[in-house]
Enzyme design. Structure first.
Site, PDB file in Angstrom:
ATOM      1  N   ASP A  20       0.835  -1.208   0.000  1.00 17.10           N
ATOM      2  CA  ASP A  20       0.000   0.000   0.000  1.00 17.10           C
ATOM      3  C   ASP A  20       0.868   1.256   0.000  1.00 17.10           C
ATOM      4  O   ASP A  20       2.006   1.234   0.459  1.00 17.10           O
ATOM      5  CB  ASP A  20      -0.917  -0.034   1.234  1.00 17.10           C
ATOM      6  CG  ASP A  20      -2.095   0.917   1.104  1.00 17.10           C
ATOM      7  OD1 ASP A  20      -2.407   1.350  -0.030  1.00 17.10           O
ATOM      8  OD2 ASP A  20      -2.710   1.230   2.144  1.00 17.10           O
ATOM      9  N   GLU A  67     -12.312  -4.390  -4.413  1.00 19.27           N
ATOM     10  CA  GLU A  67     -12.903  -3.056  -4.194  1.00 19.27           C
ATOM     11  C   GLU A  67     -12.164  -1.963  -4.967  1.00 19.27           C
ATOM     12  O   GLU A  67     -12.643  -0.829  -5.058  1.00 19.27           O
ATOM     13  CB  GLU A  67     -12.883  -2.710  -2.690  1.00 19.27           C
ATOM     14  CG  GLU A  67     -13.888  -3.493  -1.857  1.00 19.27           C
ATOM     15  CD  GLU A  67     -13.509  -4.950  -1.658  1.00 19.27           C
ATOM     16  OE1 GLU A  67     -12.310  -5.220  -1.430  1.00 19.27           O
ATOM     17  OE2 GLU A  67     -14.394  -5.825  -1.754  1.00 19.27           O
ATOM     18  N   ASN A  68     -10.998  -2.285  -5.517  1.00 16.80           N
ATOM     19  CA  ASN A  68     -10.229  -1.252  -6.217  1.00 16.80           C
ATOM     20  C   ASN A  68     -10.877  -0.803  -7.536  1.00 16.80           C
ATOM     21  O   ASN A  68     -10.480   0.217  -8.112  1.00 16.80           O
ATOM     22  CB  ASN A  68      -8.782  -1.703  -6.462  1.00 16.80           C
ATOM     23  CG  ASN A  68      -7.917  -1.705  -5.214  1.00 16.80           C
ATOM     24  OD1 ASN A  68      -6.967  -2.499  -5.098  1.00 16.80           O
ATOM     25  ND2 ASN A  68      -8.202  -0.817  -4.258  1.00 16.80           N
ATOM     26  N   ARG A 194      -5.237  -2.286   8.941  1.00 17.79           N
ATOM     27  CA  ARG A 194      -6.399  -3.086   8.555  1.00 17.79           C
ATOM     28  C   ARG A 194      -6.007  -4.092   7.485  1.00 17.79           C
ATOM     29  O   ARG A 194      -4.960  -3.971   6.841  1.00 17.79           O
ATOM     30  CB  ARG A 194      -7.533  -2.178   8.059  1.00 17.79           C
ATOM     31  CG  ARG A 194      -7.152  -1.245   6.927  1.00 17.79           C
ATOM     32  CD  ARG A 194      -8.349  -0.416   6.429  1.00 17.79           C
ATOM     33  NE  ARG A 194      -7.942   0.589   5.456  1.00 17.79           N
ATOM     34  CZ  ARG A 194      -7.794   1.890   5.736  1.00 17.79           C
ATOM     35  NH1 ARG A 194      -8.036   2.355   6.949  1.00 17.79           N
ATOM     36  NH2 ARG A 194      -7.407   2.733   4.788  1.00 17.79           N
ATOM     37  N   LEU A 195      -6.908  -5.059   7.286  1.00 16.47           N
ATOM     38  CA  LEU A 195      -6.653  -6.126   6.313  1.00 16.47           C
ATOM     39  C   LEU A 195      -7.131  -5.778   4.914  1.00 16.47           C
ATOM     40  O   LEU A 195      -6.683  -6.383   3.930  1.00 16.47           O
ATOM     41  CB  LEU A 195      -7.334  -7.424   6.756  1.00 16.47           C
ATOM     42  CG  LEU A 195      -6.678  -8.177   7.911  1.00 16.47           C
ATOM     43  CD1 LEU A 195      -7.535  -9.371   8.312  1.00 16.47           C
ATOM     44  CD2 LEU A 195      -5.283  -8.667   7.504  1.00 16.47           C
TER      45      LEU A 195
END
Ligand code: IPE
Ligand code: IPE
Ligand code: MG
Length: 242
Positions: A20, A67-68, A194-195
């Protein structure tokens, strides 16, 4: 490259990485977000070979989540082109290093040219016994579990298993890569705690290690730092260890 000076129990069998911070890396330099993704690709290349040199057997990286797709169209299409170009550019070197390539996620929903690059890479490396490098693309932990549940429902409907026989092993063997052991160490760059829907089932007992460093700035030295921290952890798996 890296000097492997780690004790053997500091080397996890399976390292998973949430790569990320590409966007923030780029924006902090006044660049477009896609520039951060290209720099992130260069980092990934270094980390794949560093992990292999360190003796990691399985490396799984989160490249694009289910979700990307919510991102601007230009970023999504830029990422799809980047992944296809990167796979095409890297396959020979991966082959030379005996690295097995896997892709996990809902692959049929990806652009056809990207699917083709992935299929070529998986096919060419399928018998390799070196490190297994898995790319999670259009991957979501919930989607993966949902897909497994659907396959179990079909097996029950077709009389292959009884409802009473559904257990964790029956679910686990219907995940995308059932032969790959659960991750031992889960690294996340760019600081979020977060995951983000990554390996939900498999990470039940993964040791987590988070760095504020953005993915494009991640280094083999930081990977070693994560491995050293892992080596000092006590894994209990719910039991008592004295
Ligand atoms: C991770 O970097 C790469 C992908 C999700 C494809 P981001 O693009 O999420 O970067 P940030 O989190 O916005 O900085
Ligand atoms: C997770 O990062 C997905 C990848 C690294 C590919 P995101 O940037 O999508 O996660 P959130 O939105 O911050 O949770
Ligand atoms: Mg992000």
């Amino acid at each position: 490259m890296t000097q492997p000076s780690l004790s053997p129990n500091s080397v996890p069998t399976h390292v998973a990485v949430i790569m990320d911070g590409n966007g923030r890396w780029a924006r902090s330099r006044g660049l477009e977000r896609i520039e951060g993704h290209w720099q992130g690709y260069r980092t990934l290349k270094r980390i794949v070979y560093a992990a292999d040199d360190l003796g990691v057997r399985y490396l799984t990286v989160y490249g694009f989540s289910s979700e990307n797709w919510r991102r601007p169209e230009g970023e999504v299409s830029g990422l799809m082109s980047l992944m296809a170009a990167a796979m095409r550019a890297e396959i020979e070197e991966l082959v030379q290093n005996g690295i097995r390539v896997r892709v996990i996620g809902r692959i049929p929903d990806l652009p056809p040219d990207l699917q083709r690059e992935f299929e070529i890479a998986m096919e060419r490396t399928r018998h390799y016994t070196g490190m297994t490098f898995s790319l999670a693309i259009n991957y979501g932990g919930r989607a993966e579990i949902t897909d497994a549940v659907r396959r179990i429902a079909e097996a029950v409907r077709d009389g292959q298993i009884d409802v009473g026989d559904i257990n964790e092993a029956e679910i686990a063997r219907r995940l995308y890569a059932p032969d790959i052991p659960d991750p031992d160490l889960l690294i996340r760059t760019a600081g979020e705690l977060r995951l983000s829907n990554f390996l939900l089932w498999q990470s039940a007992y993964a040791e987590m290690w988070v760095t504020p460093v953005f993915w494009p700035d991640f280094t083999p030295e930081l990977l070693m730092e994560a491995l050293e921290a892992f080596g000092k952890r006590t894994r209990r798996f719910g039991a008592v260890v004295e």
